[in-house]
Motif scaffolding. Structure first.
Motif, PDB file in Angstrom:
ATOM      1  N   THR A 209       0.864  -1.259  -0.137  1.00 13.01           N
ATOM      2  CA  THR A 209      -0.007   0.080  -0.246  1.00 13.01           C
ATOM      3  C   THR A 209       0.845   1.244  -0.009  1.00 13.01           C
ATOM      4  N   PHE A 210       0.368   2.251  -0.540  1.00 14.27           N
ATOM      5  CA  PHE A 210       1.093   3.713  -0.752  1.00 14.27           C
ATOM      6  C   PHE A 210       0.533   4.806  -0.033  1.00 14.27           C
ATOM      7  N   ASN A 211       1.342   5.754   0.343  1.00 14.14           N
ATOM      8  CA  ASN A 211       0.869   7.080   0.588  1.00 14.14           C
ATOM      9  C   ASN A 211       1.871   8.010   0.214  1.00 14.14           C
ATOM     10  N   GLU A 212       1.800   9.287   0.533  1.00 15.33           N
ATOM     11  CA  GLU A 212       2.540  10.350   0.318  1.00 15.33           C
ATOM     12  C   GLU A 212       2.557  11.243   1.565  1.00 15.33           C
ATOM     13  N   VAL A 213       4.009  11.835   1.884  1.00 17.70           N
ATOM     14  CA  VAL A 213       4.062  12.698   3.021  1.00 17.70           C
ATOM     15  C   VAL A 213       4.871  14.036   2.567  1.00 17.70           C
ATOM     16  N   SER A 348       6.606  -9.213   9.370  1.00 13.26           N
ATOM     17  CA  SER A 348       5.412  -9.250   8.647  1.00 13.26           C
ATOM     18  C   SER A 348       5.187  -8.071   7.679  1.00 13.26           C
ATOM     19  N   ALA A 349       6.162  -6.915   7.904  1.00 15.09           N
ATOM     20  CA  ALA A 349       6.028  -5.841   7.028  1.00 15.09           C
ATOM     21  C   ALA A 349       7.203  -5.177   6.909  1.00 15.09           C
ATOM     22  N   ILE A 350       7.393  -4.303   6.032  1.00 15.43           N
ATOM     23  CA  ILE A 350       8.774  -3.463   5.538  1.00 15.43           C
ATOM     24  C   ILE A 350       8.390  -2.253   4.979  1.00 15.43           C
ATOM     25  N   LEU A 351       8.696  -1.063   5.552  1.00 15.21           N
ATOM     26  CA  LEU A 351       8.534   0.383   4.943  1.00 15.21           C
ATOM     27  C   LEU A 351       9.722   0.723   3.921  1.00 15.21           C
ATOM     28  N   GLY A 352       9.258   1.302   2.766  1.00 15.60           N
ATOM     29  CA  GLY A 352      10.197   1.643   1.864  1.00 15.60           C
ATOM     30  C   GLY A 352      10.026   3.306   1.703  1.00 15.60           C
ATOM     31  N   PRO A 371       8.011  19.665  -0.582  1.00  9.73           N
ATOM     32  CA  PRO A 371       8.702  18.413  -0.870  1.00  9.73           C
ATOM     33  C   PRO A 371       8.117  17.026  -0.364  1.00  9.73           C
ATOM     34  N   ILE A 372       7.784  16.313  -1.536  1.00  6.75           N
ATOM     35  CA  ILE A 372       6.967  15.306  -1.312  1.00  6.75           C
ATOM     36  C   ILE A 372       7.720  13.992  -1.429  1.00  6.75           C
ATOM     37  N   MET A 373       7.636  13.043  -0.614  1.00  8.56           N
ATOM     38  CA  MET A 373       8.004  11.606  -0.413  1.00  8.56           C
ATOM     39  C   MET A 373       7.147  10.458  -0.792  1.00  8.56           C
ATOM     40  N   TYR A 374       7.256   9.774  -1.377  1.00 13.24           N
ATOM     41  CA  TYR A 374       6.251   8.454  -1.563  1.00 13.24           C
ATOM     42  C   TYR A 374       6.603   7.433  -0.463  1.00 13.24           C
ATOM     43  N   LEU A 375       5.825   6.978   0.177  1.00 14.00           N
ATOM     44  CA  LEU A 375       5.917   5.871   0.955  1.00 14.00           C
ATOM     45  C   LEU A 375       5.368   4.695   0.686  1.00 14.00           C
ATOM     46  N   ALA A 376       5.965   3.461   0.703  1.00 17.79           N
ATOM     47  CA  ALA A 376       5.506   2.063   0.503  1.00 17.79           C
ATOM     48  C   ALA A 376       5.530   0.986   1.564  1.00 17.79           C
ATOM     49  N   VAL A 394      -0.775   5.634   7.419  1.00 16.82           N
ATOM     50  CA  VAL A 394      -1.382   7.080   7.693  1.00 16.82           C
ATOM     51  C   VAL A 394      -0.840   7.794   8.847  1.00 16.82           C
ATOM     52  N   ASN A 395      -0.551   6.825   9.947  1.00 16.23           N
ATOM     53  CA  ASN A 395      -0.090   7.224  11.189  1.00 16.23           C
ATOM     54  C   ASN A 395       1.265   7.726  11.041  1.00 16.23           C
ATOM     55  N   ILE A 396       2.031   7.192  10.288  1.00 16.65           N
ATOM     56  CA  ILE A 396       3.489   7.548   9.990  1.00 16.65           C
ATOM     57  C   ILE A 396       3.236   8.851   9.306  1.00 16.65           C
ATOM     58  N   LYS A 397       2.721   8.804   8.380  1.00 16.15           N
ATOM     59  CA  LYS A 397       2.376  10.493   7.510  1.00 16.15           C
ATOM     60  C   LYS A 397       2.061  11.425   8.455  1.00 16.15           C
ATOM     61  N   GLN A 398       1.057  11.165   9.417  1.00  9.78           N
ATOM     62  CA  GLN A 398       0.802  12.188  10.500  1.00  9.78           C
ATOM     63  C   GLN A 398       1.863  12.584  11.247  1.00  9.78           C
TER      64      GLN A 398
END
Length: 410
Positions: A209-213, A348-352, A371-376, A394-398
């Motif tokens: 799953t992806f998000n941006e920060v 069970s999980a890894i953050l990119g 300045p935007i970074m995409y997270l995976a 989303v919690n990491i983004k916040q």
């Protein structure tokens, strides 16, 4: 008395290792605790040191050895050789001078049997450079020719002659622009990575799953405090400390992301051991920041810096990589815009993380350049549902867009 040099145990699952290189030559005098050779296991490289001072005898020059195998011995009854006579001026001289100089240095004493005799490694190097033992002056013990002597010797000049047909064909293959091929043996570490990565893909239900920060707030903090931070803690204030702190808080809010499958049970962890993927000359390794939830920004940055230096020098140990409940990988350092990381089993999980790019963004109804970074986030769908994975990201983004949350753990 002769002491054996044995391959030590290096972890429960490690049963063999490859000899990468010997730092010393056969017949050299070695000091206690001096590094003798480099071994590479499935998980890390390590140096084997001398348990006593004495004359080294190499039994296994290269190849794969098992735990407990004897790769050499040290004769600790041998006296340490006296310091060699100071060498004459090392500046280059005329080609006819070396032979005369050697004759002048010789005394009436009978030469030692080892004089001008190459060690196994030196013999191999002689063949590669097209030299014979008579073309090199030995500086090792009792005049023995070492690998360093061969490396410092000038290649033998080829006599002027008509090039044979066979030689011409060989030279043609090496011509720049030709469609040549070459083969390199896979390192033990690379073979292990190959197996583990395929296993992760075939034995898990991986989903990303992806998000941006918006990194504006973090970058402003770094801009205003990086100089004072470095002056106080003697380490730079990087992005990894912010991400590590954000991840540890999010993992405590969403503990299933920090868990793993263990047979028919789910194993939860009340601590956050964060693996940090580090690219080394020999391949990717993942040293672990233990109890990262209890560390300060400075402690996290210092730990990452130490691992980076050890990775560069090939000194990361099995203890450094043991455990780990979650992994962070940063492809942005190489310019990656977006990727789908592969799970680091049994986690069970890894953050990119990815590169930071100035992008047009809607802010309060206005278009601004931020300045935007995409997270995976790649996760094992067998135990983590999509809703939990998305809310964790989303919690990491916040936390990153409002770093004051990091201070109060929200």
């Amino acid at each position: 008395m002769t002491k054996e040099i044995c391959v030590p145990a290096a972890g429960e699952s490690v049963t063999e290792a490859d000899i990468v290189t010997w730092y010393k030559e056969d017949g050299d005098y070695v000091e206690m605790d001096e590094a003798l050779l480099e071994l590479e296991t499935d998980k890390a490289s390590m140096d084997l040191t001398a348990e006593a001072g004495g004359i080294l005898s190499i039994k296994v020059e290269e190849g794969t050895v098992k735990v407990g195998d004897v790769v050499g011995t040290i004769d600790d009854s041998a006296a340490k050789p006296a310091a060699t006579v100071a060498k004459t001026d090392a500046t280059p001289v005329e080609s006819s001078a070396p032979a005369a100089a050697v004759k002048e240095e010789k005394t009436g004493a009978a030469p030692h049997y080892a004089a001008s005799h190459p060690s196994p490694a030196a013999q191999k190097a002689l063949g590669e450079k097209g030299l014979s033992a008579s073309d090199v002056s030995g500086t090792g013990r009792d005049g023995r020719i070492t690998k360093q002597d061969v490396a410092g010797a000038a290649p033998k000049a080829a006599p002027e002659k008509v090039v044979k047909k066979e030689e011409a064909s060989v030279a043609a293959v090496a011509t720049p622009g030709e469609r040549g091929t070459r083969r390199e043996k896979l390192s033990r570490l690379r073979k292990t990575l190959l197996t583990r990565l395929v296993d992760a893909q075939q034995t898990t239900a991986s989903l990303t799953t992806f998000n941006e920060v918006d990194m504006s707030a973090v970058m402003n903090i770094r801009k205003h405090h990086k100089e004072a931070f470095k002056e106080k803690y003697n380490v730079g204030l990087g992005f990894m400390s912010f991400f590590t702190k954000a991840v540890t808080i999010a993992l405590q809010n969403w503990p299933l992301i920090n868990a793993m499958i263990d047979g028919d049970e789910i194993l939860f962890h009340d601590y956050c051991d964060i693996g940090v993927a580090v690219a080394t000359p020999k391949g990717l390794v993942v040293p672990v920041i233990k109890n990262a939830e209890n560390l300060s920004f400075a402690e996290i940055e210092s730990t990452i810096k130490a691992y980076a230096l050890k990775g560069r020098d090939g000194k990361i140990t099995l203890d450094d990589m043991s455990g780990g409940t979650f992994t962070i990988t940063n492809g942005g350092t190489f310019g990656s815009m977006l990727s789908t990381p592969i799970l680091n089993r049994p986690q069970s999980a890894i953050l990119g993380m990815h590169n930071i790019v100035q992008r047009p963004t809607a802010v309060n109804g206005q278009v601004e350049i931020r300045p935007i970074m995409y997270l995976a986030l790649t996760y094992d769908h067998r135990i983590i549902d999509g809703a939990e994975a998305v809310q964790f990201l989303v919690n990491i983004k916040q936390l990153l867009e409002d770093p004051t949350r990091l201070l109060i753990g929200m």
